[in-house]
Design a protein around this motif. Structure first.
Motif, short mmCIF file in Angstrom:
data_model
loop_
_atom_site.label_atom_id
_atom_site.label_comp_id
_atom_site.label_asym_id
_atom_site.label_seq_id
_atom_site.Cartn_x
_atom_site.Cartn_y
_atom_site.Cartn_z
N TRP A 116 31.91 23.02 41.64
CA TRP A 116 32.64 22.62 42.91
C TRP A 116 31.58 22.89 44.17
N LEU A 117 30.50 23.82 43.90
CA LEU A 117 29.79 24.16 45.00
C LEU A 117 28.39 23.39 45.07
N GLY A 118 28.15 22.94 44.01
CA GLY A 118 26.79 22.12 43.77
C GLY A 118 25.83 23.06 43.88
N ILE A 119 24.41 22.43 43.71
CA ILE A 119 23.23 23.15 43.54
C ILE A 119 22.75 23.94 44.89
N ALA A 127 19.84 28.32 31.29
CA ALA A 127 18.78 29.40 30.88
C ALA A 127 18.40 29.12 29.73
N ILE A 128 19.35 29.25 28.64
CA ILE A 128 19.11 29.20 27.19
C ILE A 128 18.62 28.13 26.89
N GLY A 129 19.10 26.81 27.30
CA GLY A 129 18.44 25.57 27.25
C GLY A 129 17.09 25.62 27.54
N LEU A 130 17.01 26.02 28.88
CA LEU A 130 15.37 26.20 29.26
C LEU A 130 14.54 26.88 28.41
N PHE A 131 14.90 28.10 27.95
CA PHE A 131 14.10 28.74 26.98
C PHE A 131 13.95 28.06 25.62
N LYS A 132 14.68 27.46 25.31
CA LYS A 132 14.31 26.70 24.04
C LYS A 132 13.41 25.78 24.30
N SER A 133 13.49 25.01 25.39
CA SER A 133 12.64 23.69 25.87
C SER A 133 11.41 24.13 25.94
N PRO A 157 22.32 20.93 32.35
CA PRO A 157 21.92 20.04 33.53
C PRO A 157 22.10 18.42 33.37
N PHE A 158 21.86 17.96 32.15
CA PHE A 158 22.40 16.47 31.66
C PHE A 158 23.39 16.38 31.94
N ALA A 212 14.78 18.58 36.75
CA ALA A 212 14.99 19.33 38.24
C ALA A 212 16.03 20.31 38.07
N GLY A 213 17.14 19.88 37.44
CA GLY A 213 18.49 20.66 37.13
C GLY A 213 18.19 22.13 36.48
N ILE A 214 17.14 22.28 36.17
CA ILE A 214 16.85 23.68 35.54
C ILE A 214 16.88 24.81 36.70
N VAL A 215 16.81 24.31 37.89
CA VAL A 215 17.05 25.28 39.28
C VAL A 215 18.31 26.07 38.96
N MET A 216 19.13 25.34 38.32
CA MET A 216 20.46 26.09 37.91
C MET A 216 20.56 27.21 37.15
N SER A 217 19.62 27.36 36.48
CA SER A 217 19.22 28.95 35.91
C SER A 217 19.11 30.00 36.52
N PHE A 218 18.70 29.69 37.71
CA PHE A 218 18.46 30.68 38.75
C PHE A 218 19.67 31.05 39.71
#
Lengths: 292, 319
Positions: free
Chosen positions: B64-67, B290-296, A128-129, B52-58
């Motif tokens: 090119w499409l964006g969130i 998703a992996i990053g969020l799991f770690k965080s 995300p960053f 807020a960008g963690i919504v990307m994990s879903f």
């Protein structure tokens, strides 16, 4: 007295020898690289150099200093270190003052403090960053090396703890004399906290000088690389495909003596500030400490 | 500021005091808010918006499409995380490498501090300290460059020495198991000196009368170490150990990234390097997030827990 027993004397002898060996072990790899960088190319290529230069020469340093890509990245590193440290210090200095106030003097302090501290314990992760940096248009600019890390919460807390130790009477006297908080901060707090700010500056500078991943991730033009990223690409990854350089330069850069010279120059600023670092880092470590 | 007109319109009697305080309060503290504002803006842009960008994990995120335009795929990315063989291996590698680093980075400085404390010649002690702290300040790029050079099988100085002793060549960075050993040993080598600082501080705080009393009772230095020095260091060791729990998923990105190569991916790849390769280089943004969020999340829980324990047991506080 245990000092006088023969057992303890024998132990002391072995202990001193062991400590000396461990100490040497910590710097010997650097000494080896230094020796290689000061040796003749033929001796280095034949793997003859150990800890002392063979056929002493400064040739490799001359070659390094004639490499334009090395010089631009060196300059980029100096620039990011100076600009980045100045910005970090200014932001930390301004934010630490109100955060150091008691809750009664500044309601909302606790909320702000948590907004700061939360970023230390949780983050959105790399991807995300990366996407945010992309959308901000910071890709491949100098500012991507400076702005994202401009607020250093850890250093802000260090300064905040220092401000807490400043006698309250000084501030009260200034306020009674009609100075505002901003003026109190710059006229009273700034001179007192210069040693603390110097400590923060050294920490921040070392961080900037050593930081390489941001350059690798966000910068695609090698002439904009900071030195650490340049070294990472040339020496560690040995990937020079992204750099448009002539075959002669390529051969030159991959010479063992030149590689070693580049490593030494990259480490040099840290070695130069090391005496100051050693003096101050213990203070930094008492950031979180057992309090009465 | 919005509060003021509302307060103004109320009758002065009775309400006068709170109104005055509110205004007075604002006049006194607006400058505080203003001083924090620059830092706050930076934190929002570079820390909170990425959160807020963690919504990307879903999502099956496509840049090119964006969130807003990317497909929502629910928890699929998280299912992959625990089903893909490579990600499970990476989690295991991370736990193993980070766990061993935590243990050795606690034990080695602990022991080293005790022995260093026995040096009576102050100048010598200070020189030893200066040398052992140094590697901590050099970056893994510099140390990576040095290690690649000295551990090379093509005439690296370490293998030359092994050969001189009649030992076989070792592929320190080319063999998975040796890679793990190299990573842990070189990390301890870099950090143990710095880690002793906190223990030396604990040693300096031991009340000398304890030793004097032991001396009178005829205890040897070895007995004094066992019964006075070590017990005095245990509490701080527990604090250090507890606080390092938050790093159990931090196996050291800088170090691994600067030392590894495709030969040792299987045993040496860790979460952070995996996120970089899969999430950024291969463009699997959703999965990488998703992996990053799991770690965080795991790290955050451990950090909070360990600080709570350190606070309750040892009264340790940041501020």
């Amino acid at each position: 007295m245990y000092h006088k027993t023969w057992q303890y004397r024998v132990f002391t002898v072995f202990n001193n020898i062991g400590m000396a060996l461990i100490a040497v072990l910590c710097v010997i790899p650097l000494v080896h690289v230094l020796a290689v960088s000061l040796s003749a190319k033929s001796a280095a290529d034949a793997n003859l150099v150990t800890f002392w230069p063979i056929e002493f020469t400064l040739e490799s340093y001359k070659k390094t200093m004639n490499n334009p890509l090395f010089l631009t990245s060196l300059w980029n590193s100096v620039l990011r270190t100076v600009v980045g440290t100045a910005l970090t210090l200014l932001l930390a200095f301004l934010a630490a003052y109100p955060l150091s106030k008691e809750n009664s003097a500044f309601r909302g302090r606790t909320i702000y403090a948590w907004v700061f501290v939360f970023t230390m314990i949780f983050n959105g992760g790399l991807v995300p960053f990366y996407v945010v940096i992309q959308n901000l248009g910071l890709m491949n600019t100098f500012w991507v090396l400076v702005l994202p890390g401009a607020v250093n919460v850890w250093l802000t807390i260090l300064l905040l703890n220092f401000f807490r130790g400043v006698p309250k009477e000084l501030e009260e006297a200034a306020l009674i004399d009609g100075a505002g908080h901003l003026r109190t901060l710059f006229v009273i707090y700034l001179p007192i906290s210069l040693p603390a700010i110097a400590t923060l500056a050294v920490f921040s500078m070392v961080g900037h000088w050593n930081s390489w991943f941001d350059g690798l991730l966000y910068i695609h033009t090698p002439s904009k690389y900071p030195l650490a990223t340049y070294l990472q690409t040339v020496i560690v990854q040995r990937d020079i495909s992204s750099m448009s350089i002539s075959p002669e330069d390529l051969q030159l850069m991959s010479q063992m003596t030149v590689t070693s010279a580049q490593i030494i120059i990259g480490a040099l600023p840290i070695l130069l500030v090391y005496p100051f670092l050693q003096k101050y880092f213990v203070k930094g470590l008492v950031l979180g400490s057992v309090k009465e | 500021m919005e509060l003021e007109p509302a307060l103004e319109s109320k009758p002065a009697t009775g309400q006068a005091l709170p109104r005055k305080t509110a205004r007075h309060y604002l006049r006194k503290t607006w400058i505080f808010h203003l001083m924090i504002l620059p830092s706050l803006i930076f934190l929002i842009i570079f820390n909170y918006i990425p959160m807020a960008g963690i919504v990307m994990s879903f999502q099956d995120f496509k840049p090119w499409l964006g969130i807003l335009g990317s497909d929502w795929i629910g928890l699929d990315n998280y299912r992959f995380l625990f089903e893909r063989k490579d990600s499970l291996q990476v989690i295991w590698n991370t736990l193993l490498i980070a766990g061993l680093k935590i243990i050795f980075n606690l034990l080695v400085p602990f022991t080293f501090a005790i022995f260093l404390n026995e040096i009576r010649i102050l100048v010598f002690k200070r020189i030893v300290q200066t040398f052992v702290y140094l590697p901590h300040f050099l970056s893994w790029v510099i140390l990576g460059g040095i290690l690649l050079d000295i551990l090379s099988t093509d005439g690296g100085i370490v293998n030359r020495m092994l050969a001189a002793l009649g030992l076989p060549q070792v592929f320190f960075l080319g063999n998975g198991n040796w890679f793990r050993v190299t990573v842990i040993v070189s990390d301890v080598w870099k950090e143990f000196g710095f880690g002793t600082i906190v223990f030396l501080a604990a040693l300096a705080n031991i009340n000398p009368t304890l030793y004097e009393a032991a001396e009178v009772d005829g205890a040897s230095r070895f007995k004094q170490t066992i019964y006075i020095t070590i017990p005095a260091m245990i509490p701080i060791a527990i604090v250090v150990g507890t606080l390092s729990l938050g790093n159990i998923l931090n196996a050291g990105f800088d170090q691994i990234f600067n030392l590894y190569n495709p030969l040792v991916y299987e045993k040496g790849d860790i979460i952070d390097t995996f996120v970089y390769r899969v999430g950024i280089l291969s463009g699997e943004f959703g999965f990488g997030t998703a992996i990053g969020l799991f770690k965080s999340v795991v790290s955050m829980i451990l950090i909070c827990l360990s600080y709570y324990i350190a606070y309750r047991w040892a009264n340790y506080r940041i501020f």
